[in-house]
Each structure stands twice: as C-alpha cells, then as structure tokens.
Design a protein around this motif. Sequence first.
Motif, short mmCIF file in Angstrom:
data_model
loop_
_atom_site.label_atom_id
_atom_site.label_comp_id
_atom_site.label_asym_id
_atom_site.label_seq_id
_atom_site.Cartn_x
_atom_site.Cartn_y
_atom_site.Cartn_z
N ARG A 33 -52.75 19.91 47.14
CA ARG A 33 -53.74 20.81 46.56
C ARG A 33 -55.15 20.22 46.65
N GLU A 37 -58.25 21.86 48.62
CA GLU A 37 -59.53 22.08 47.97
C GLU A 37 -60.68 21.45 48.78
N TRP A 40 -61.69 23.87 51.47
CA TRP A 40 -62.52 24.93 50.91
C TRP A 40 -63.94 24.42 50.62
N ALA A 73 -63.90 34.02 44.39
CA ALA A 73 -62.48 33.82 44.14
C ALA A 73 -61.63 34.52 45.20
N THR A 74 -61.98 35.76 45.52
CA THR A 74 -61.20 36.49 46.52
C THR A 74 -61.35 35.86 47.89
N ARG A 76 -61.94 32.81 48.50
CA ARG A 76 -61.20 31.54 48.50
C ARG A 76 -59.72 31.79 48.80
N GLU A 77 -59.17 32.87 48.24
CA GLU A 77 -57.77 33.18 48.53
C GLU A 77 -57.57 33.52 50.00
N ARG A 78 -58.54 34.32 50.57
CA ARG A 78 -58.42 34.67 51.99
C ARG A 78 -58.58 33.44 52.87
N GLN A 80 -57.70 30.41 52.16
CA GLN A 80 -56.47 29.62 52.15
C GLN A 80 -55.39 30.21 53.05
N GLN A 81 -55.54 31.51 53.34
CA GLN A 81 -54.56 32.14 54.22
C GLN A 81 -55.00 32.09 55.68
N GLY A 90 -51.05 25.02 52.62
CA GLY A 90 -50.32 25.95 51.78
C GLY A 90 -48.88 26.07 52.21
N ASP A 161 -52.31 27.21 40.29
CA ASP A 161 -52.27 28.64 40.59
C ASP A 161 -52.51 29.50 39.35
#
Length: 712
Positions: A33, A37, A40, A73-74, A76-78, A80-81, A90, A161
């Motif tokens: 993790r 990070e 990111w 936030a959104t 960041r999620e994209r 990570q994918q 991940g 998470d």
Amino acid sequence: MNAPSPHGPACVTPGLSVPDPFAAYWLAQVNLRLRREIAWAWHQRAGAADPRDGSLPTETDPAGDALDWVRFATARERFQQDDPAAAYLGDCLARLPRPALAGGAWAFVADAAGLDEAGTFVLAMAMAQHLDAGLGPVFAACANDATRPYPTPALAQRLWDDPAAVACLLTEDHPLFRLGLLRSGSGGGLGWQMPLDIAPAVAQALAGLRADDPARPHVTVPAHVRLDGVPAALAARLARGRPEGLELVALHGPEAADHSGWAAALAAPSDRALHPVSRRALAEPETLCTRCLLAWIDGADLMLPAPAEEDYPALAIAARRSLALPIRWFLPAPQGGGHGHRPALPCTARFDVSLPPLDHAARLAMLVDGLGASAERLRPALEDCARRFRLEAPAVRRIAADLRGRPDLDAGHVADACRAASGARDDGATQRVTPRFTGAELVLPPRQMRQYVEIRDAMRALTEVHYRWGTAQAWSEAGLSVLFCGPPGTGKTMAAEALASDLRLDLYRTDLSQVVNKYIGETEKNLRRVFDAAEASDAILFFDEADALFGKRTDVKDAHDRFANIEISYLLERMERFRGLAILATNRRKDLDEAFMRRLRQVLEFPMPGPEERERIWRAAIPPNVDATALEFGFLARQFTFSGGHIRSVLLNACLQAAGRPPEAPLPAGKAGRLTMRDVLVQVRRELDKLNRTVGEEQFGRYAAQMAEWLS
C-alpha cells in the motif's frame, strides 16, 4: 521502487525475512500500500509516472495535498486501476496468500485483543518502522512531510480501504491503546499526526524474531518450595490460569527469601511461565510496560525484584498502563503482611502470600545436593551449619556453588562461608566484639567452671538433640539463654568472649543506650532488629548490664508504663524463641523479673575469686614480654581481695609506669620490660583508693616500709 513478488513479504530492505506468517502477511499489506501510494504521489505532485528507480516524489504543500486527496478521490481510484505500476501493486494485494490459521505471537495478539482488519493493519504499520529500516523516507514521502518519517493515523487512514474503520481506532478504550500495544506518544493524547509507536522488543516478538530471547529467561520451581502452607482457596485461584487483568501477588517473607522460587511454584499449576525483571526496569516505566507486554504474549507472569521506596512512582505508572493486561506481578513485600509504609499499586486483584522461612531440613538438603561428593564426608558439619545459619535458599545455593569441587573442603570452610553469607554487621544497636580469651584462660571455681563447660557443650549438641533426637518441634528449635551474674570484674564479659572463641561464633554486644528509646514502641522495634540479625548470623548476643533492659515490670500508672510492660513482654517472648545463644550479664540478679528468670536455661554465678583463683589470675594476667620474677603472686593474692578485672587494671597501670623508667639490671632474653613489687603495690594502692576501700599498713606486710611514701 521495484515491484515486489506476490509470494512473500514486501520489504524495502533486501534480505529482510519475517518468520511469523501472519506478521509477514500484514507487513506485505503495509509495504504494497505504501508503494501504491508513492505511485499516486508521483502522479499527483509531479504529473509524472513513478520512474521506478527508487527515487521519491518531492514534497509539496501538505495542506493542499490533503485537500487534493478529497478533491481527487475518484481520480485516485481510477489511477489505481489504470496506472500500470499501481494496478500491478493492487493485483499483488489481491493475490497475497493469507496464511492458514496457526499459532504464533501475531495471531495470539490479534485474537486476544479482538482486532479487526483495520486495527491489525495499523498495528502492522507501527511495527514496520522497527523492522524495515528503509521505510522512514517512504512514510515521510507518503505523508508529504519530511519531518514525519514514521507512520501516523492520518497516513493509515489514507492507505486503508475503509477510512471510517481507522477513525474508530483513535480512542483510549481501543485495545491497541488500552492494552499498551501502541503508545500515544510524549504528548499523552491521541491525534491524527501522532506517531504510531510500538516498543521495538514487542515488534520483534510479534514478527517471530525473539523466540529464544535470552532477555526473557524463565524461573524454575526449586525442590525446597512446598505449597502445603498456602491456603487452598488462594492456591486454587492462582491455578485458574489467565487472570482477568493485572493481578498483584505480594510475597511476604524474609528479605533474603527465595521469592522467585515461591513465585514459580505458585505460577506452575496454571502452566504459566515466570519471567524475572531486572532492577533497572523498576525505575523505567516504558521498560517495565514492555516486559508486561512480552509476558502477556508469552502467556507468562513477571517476578519483580524487591522495590525501594523511590521505585514506587515508576511502578505505579507501569501498573496503571498495564492494568488491562491479563498477567500477574509477583512482588516481594514486607514480612508480616500489609503494605508497610509503601503506597498501594493499581491492580485488578491483590493476593497476599506469607512465605515461611527455609527450615533446617531444606537447608541441609540443599547443601548436601549442592556440594556433591564432599557432602557425605562433611555431613555432621553440614547439619550443624544448617541449624546455626538460618540462610534462605538463594544464599545456600551460592555457598554450595562456590564450595563445590574444592579438594581441601572442610567443616571450617563451610562454616566460614555461611558466616560470611549471613551478612552480620554492626548497626548502631550492636557492636561486634573480637574475642580475646578462650575457655582455657578462664579462672573460675570448680563448680562454675563445670557449668561453663556444660553451656559450651550444650551449644555444640543443639543440632544433634534438636534434629536427631527430635526436640526441635517441641522446643521450637530454641537455643540457649544464659544469665551471667556477679560483682563487677568477676569475668562475665571474659566468659562471653571465651564462649565465642570456643564455639567459633561471632560475638555482638548490645548497646542498651541504642536499644532503649524514650518514644513509645521504639524499643520493641530496636529489639526486633537486634534479635533478627543475631539469629540470621548465628551470633552470640551479649546484653551487658542487662538489668537496665530486663528489669522488673512496673505497675501501670500511665501510658509509658503500659508500653514498657509490652516491650518487656515482647522481649521475654523473643528470648524464648531465640535460636542462638543469648548471654545476659548483670551485677544485680535480684532486680530481674521472675517471669524472665523462668525462661533462662542456666544461671551462672561469678563469685569474687578466692586466694587460689586470685593467684592464678595474677600469674595469667602478666604480659608475655614482661619479666615478673620479682613479684610475689601468693602475697598479692592473699593480701588483696580484688576481682579479675581489678587485677588486670593494676597490672596495666603498673606496666605504664614502669615503662617510663630504665631497668636497674639487664633484662632476660626475650623480655621487653620488668615489673617490681613496688611498681605493682603502688598501683594496688591507687586501685584501693578508687574503690574507696580503707588502706592499712598491715595489708602491705613487709613491704609497708617501701610503701611509706604512698601510705601516708
């Protein structure tokens, strides 16, 4: 940063291996993790992909970074994918193999503390900094703050998470803090930016790195400890296994008792190990708290050393912090029960156990076992030392270890070692007396000399009579209390010194001015100290002028009279229980209490010496390097009714005066000085004047003319 293998722990430091599989799994969670990070952070702060060369993103405004975290936030999620490195990390997280349920420190702590996954992750972050040296800069980079090279709750919330689950951890009632697994920092409060800290030793234990830690030795149960005297309810309570919280077991016994052995025996029925604690840890709450956590992890209890008064503040802090840990402290406590003058320590339950002193049979068994092949040859001497020296188990073990295997070992060596270990010393109330005489030098009438020999032989026979003939139980292993009475100078002190020489015992004279105290109750305390010290060291306790302390009990007229009688009653009771030799000397036998006289084994009267005894005393008292051929000892003995003390005083004064005058004739070989009748008779006259006796010419017989100058 290089991508880790999904089949093992992800560590920054190469070659770092964590034996505990659960700890390895959660450390891998932390590292993966953190790495994600970092990817990111490169994207957010530098607008670039992670170069994957080990470099870290530069620091930007922390406040703006925090706001961007909410705003993006959104995104960041994209990220990570979609980002190759972040997606790979991940995927590694998803494929981390969870270890099967098994034992180990980590699994025990997580289960006993009831940690959920968020709590377990936060605990792993705290321990990671003490295991992986390369994580400091990584923590700082992820926090966007170079001054924080450590994990914080804020960083844990960013990495985990479920941020709400991390927020629920920040309370003093949470097991992580209530049990002391995490320390709240120097400020004492809980906050988002505080360091998530854990004791390094605890981190190592959780990782499985301290399985054979030499700093956590176990105390074994010695053979001499028997729990027969412990109340059944208390023994059953201690045998129940894990306590509910911090429990205190106060071990009340002699200062030198085998507290560790008794604690191990009390802990053994519950199958709990016992870890000793060093004295240094008592003064350092953090160290003691760490020892408490390690004991909890090991399913053990702690044996603390006897604390000094100044140790109690730190002890109280450690006890308060460890109150929720289900462990026991075994703690030496003052003999007689209670707290004494020391403050009570925080605990969920307290048990008081009275430790009996080591008995003769146990001391003998330890000496025989410890000395090995030499024991059978020295058996009578060992039996005698086991009675004479009331040492506790630790001291007996040290003596046996020091003497074992010595080829020239004899009874004297054993007695000397026991005497040295007994720790006898002057304490203000008693003074050690070096014996100057032996029994062969005593000059007493035949009846008194026979009684002296009886007292000496009785002391030598105590061991056989008590432990072979079987009188020990009926007489409570009592020794001898003897009264020496007679006029001043008749040989009472000399006889006490002779007994000490013949029996090879230390002689301690009691200073009555230090024992008798004007304050109520203090005399009893002083007497207790005197008797306890004499019993432990097998010393002869000599009370000179005993009538000042052992006088007739008074009628009660006020509080002081009442307490004086209590003190005398205590004295009589201690005299009856005293296991050594107590010699009481007095010039006034008629003044002694009748109840006290009944408790004496023997009374030895020292009469004024007759002419034959006086002549022997005159001859024996001449110094070896003095020519005394001119002295008429028979005349001196017949004419002057002196006691032995007065005769020695006369001769010493005569030597002092004769030494200032050159000899009238050459001295015989080996002689340094000469005494004449005139030298002695002049000092006889001085002694008679001192005693306020009438002096007549007829006493000096044919020497009266030579003494005319001193008789006028």
